[in-house]
Scaffold this active site. Structure first.
Site, PDB file in Angstrom:
ATOM      1  N   ARG A 100       0.857  -1.177   0.000  1.00 17.06           N
ATOM      2  CA  ARG A 100       0.000   0.000   0.000  1.00 17.06           C
ATOM      3  C   ARG A 100       0.894   1.228   0.000  1.00 17.06           C
ATOM      4  NH1 ARG A 100      -3.285  -2.962  -1.390  1.00 17.06           N
ATOM      5  NH2 ARG A 100      -5.315  -3.501  -0.502  1.00 17.06           N
ATOM      6  N   GLU A 118      -3.328   7.729  -3.916  1.00 18.59           N
ATOM      7  CA  GLU A 118      -3.678   6.812  -5.004  1.00 18.59           C
ATOM      8  C   GLU A 118      -5.139   6.997  -5.363  1.00 18.59           C
ATOM      9  OE1 GLU A 118      -2.155   2.729  -4.736  1.00 18.59           O
ATOM     10  OE2 GLU A 118      -4.051   2.050  -5.606  1.00 18.59           O
ATOM     11  N   HIS A 154      -1.341   0.154  -9.819  1.00 13.73           N
ATOM     12  CA  HIS A 154      -1.995  -0.875  -8.992  1.00 13.73           C
ATOM     13  C   HIS A 154      -2.633  -1.954  -9.884  1.00 13.73           C
ATOM     14  CE1 HIS A 154      -3.651  -1.391  -4.650  1.00 13.73           C
ATOM     15  NE2 HIS A 154      -3.357  -2.556  -5.202  1.00 13.73           N
TER      16      HIS A 154
END
Lengths: 317, 317
Positions: B230, B259, B278
């Site tokens: 993360r 993000e 991602h």
């Protein structure tokens, strides 16, 4: 185990010897000495710098090259019939195999296009990010590089087809029994099972353009072609055509034809090409790899075990 | 072996079931049937689509998620006390581990700069092409992704330091005994031995900014930092500063903070950054990985063996 002085090993021709090689000799259980006291001689220079006549105390010579044609041509090996010579065959394969894996994974994971992005394009990229898992990688050439690459690919869940001249099963450390080996004269039957190709075969008359228009046509739009051997094994014009048409996924090339590749060649700017200028085994990694090889061979010499990469004077390699 | 009909397994909620899942059930030794005849139930839909009450013939349910908090919250597992539930924990780690390896190798092999080249710059690139051989990779987090990554790194000749909460030795298929495991509260002592870092730990209050200015300062100019966990685990400002100064080799980021990363952020254009939005585990690979997990669990169910990723109703996961 109880002795403090190791087996005497000389290092030449540079004086002082490179630190990496001194460390390798010591790690292997040797002690670095002068040539006139040495039982072993690790030579890290060019053919022209090799001593004309070795002293009689030298029983083993480690040469720095994988291919030793030049050493035979200079008569160095023939001049010392009582001495065992070893080459560095196999020592430099690991770096090239790692480079091949890096290019293949970068291609399959869509890194070239992702590297060019300057905004968050997740949904667009999703379908293009692939995986080697469950895919078949055909390796043309099962010499040192091919055998070093197989153990890197296996844990990624790939199936491997190795192509060599004889079709004899490829064996070695980290190579599972279920690697399929196909003789080069039956190469035609591998393409329908092949997802990706890695070229790691020597350049000969038979291997010239071994991947050409016909072979490229049997691959699919997500297939990557990796070449870490010699540029001549690929038909460059056919490759450029396939890349331009998008009929293959891309190409990872450490070698080109012609080489060096001239400025303005289409391979420089095709978006699905990863091109590295024949640098998969740069000098600093070569020295490190040679040092590893030396440490392993000194340890074998000290133990009286069979040496790695022995040179057979009768066969000439 | 002599029977033609396998153990009856239903697939839901989509009708017809995805081909990949039908194939997985069949490969595992099952036969796809309706739910009211099935002994096992492979469920590939959202919580909201799960049947309110399973027929009594169902003894095992395979859920499609790795984390099953939502399934407990909806009361689905508690409503069927006689049924064994399994999750997909572990199934999705392989793709993320492969992505981490791809980014790390691309960085170490200097592929980002080489991809930008439009002329033959061999001598210039030589010193920058590195290798993982002999390098130490520290993996923060020894869960599914970390455990899937270790067997990919080992054949490349790396040393591995795994950091987990307990410091209990990391074990698993393909994980050698000599992997050093360090408890998270002693993280400070790993940096002087670390060449590259892969972040694969959950995002918690303790792991926030686990790699910040201080940690980055302990790395060297050829070190790569890979984050597949993360974005919050890295102090982004400190990372940008280290990348700009060239005090680390580069960063491979599948996750960012914030993000999605906004347009114009410096991470988009720093030359030593490999940024993927991602997408290390895109939907099509998730389905394929779930199918592999299903095939393995059906085979175990058919054989009466212990199932992978069993859910413990008492513990809630």
């Amino acid at each position: 185990m109880s002795s403090t002085a190791g087996v005497p090993i000389a290092i030449g021709p540079a004086d002082p010897a490179p630190t990496l090689l001194v460390k390798a000799v010591t790690e292997g259980g040797g002690t670095v000495t002068d040539l006139d006291e040495a039982h072993g001689f690790v030579f890290a220079g060019p053919v022209s710098a090799f001593p004309e006549r070795l002293p009689a105390n030298v029983r083993w010579v480690q040469l720095p090259a994988a291919g030793v044609e030049d050493w035979f041509a200079a008569g160095i090996i023939q001049a010392h019939p009582g001495v065992e010579f070893t080459s560095a065959a196999g020592a430099f394969a690991a770096s090239v195999a790692e480079h091949a894996l890096a290019m293949l994974l970068a291609g399959v994971r869509y890194l070239p296009e992702q590297l060019r992005a300057t905004s968050w394009r997740q949904e667009e990229f999703y379908p293009h990010v692939g995986s080697l898992r469950g895919k078949t990688v055909t390796i043309l050439g099962a010499g040192g590089i091919g055998r070093a690459l197989i153990p890197l690919l296996v844990p990624l869940g790939t199936r491997i087809i190795a192509v060599n001249r004889s079709g004899r099963p490829v064996t070695g450390p980290g190579i599972p029994d279920d690697v399929e080996t196909v003789p080069a004269d039956q190469l035609g039957r591998v393409w329908s099972h092949t997802d990706h190709v890695v070229i790691a075969a020597p350049a000969t008359a038979e291997t010239r353009h071994i991947v050409g228009a016909e072979e490229l046509a049997r691959l699919g739009p997500t297939s990557w072609v990796i070449n870490v051997a010699r540029g001549s094994l690929i038909d460059t014009d056919a490759l450029v055509a396939a890349l331009t048409a998008g009929s293959i996924g891309g190409a990872g090339l450490d070698v080109t034809d012609p080489e060096p590749l001239p400025d303005g060649h289409p391979l420089w700017t095709l978006p699905t090409v990863i091109l590295t200028p024949h640098d998969s085994n740069p000098p600093h990694l070569r020295l490190a790899a040679f040092a590893d090889h030396v440490a392993a061979n000194v340890a074998r010499f000290v133990a009286g075990a069979e040496l790695l990469a022995p040179i057979d004077p009768a066969r000439g390699y």
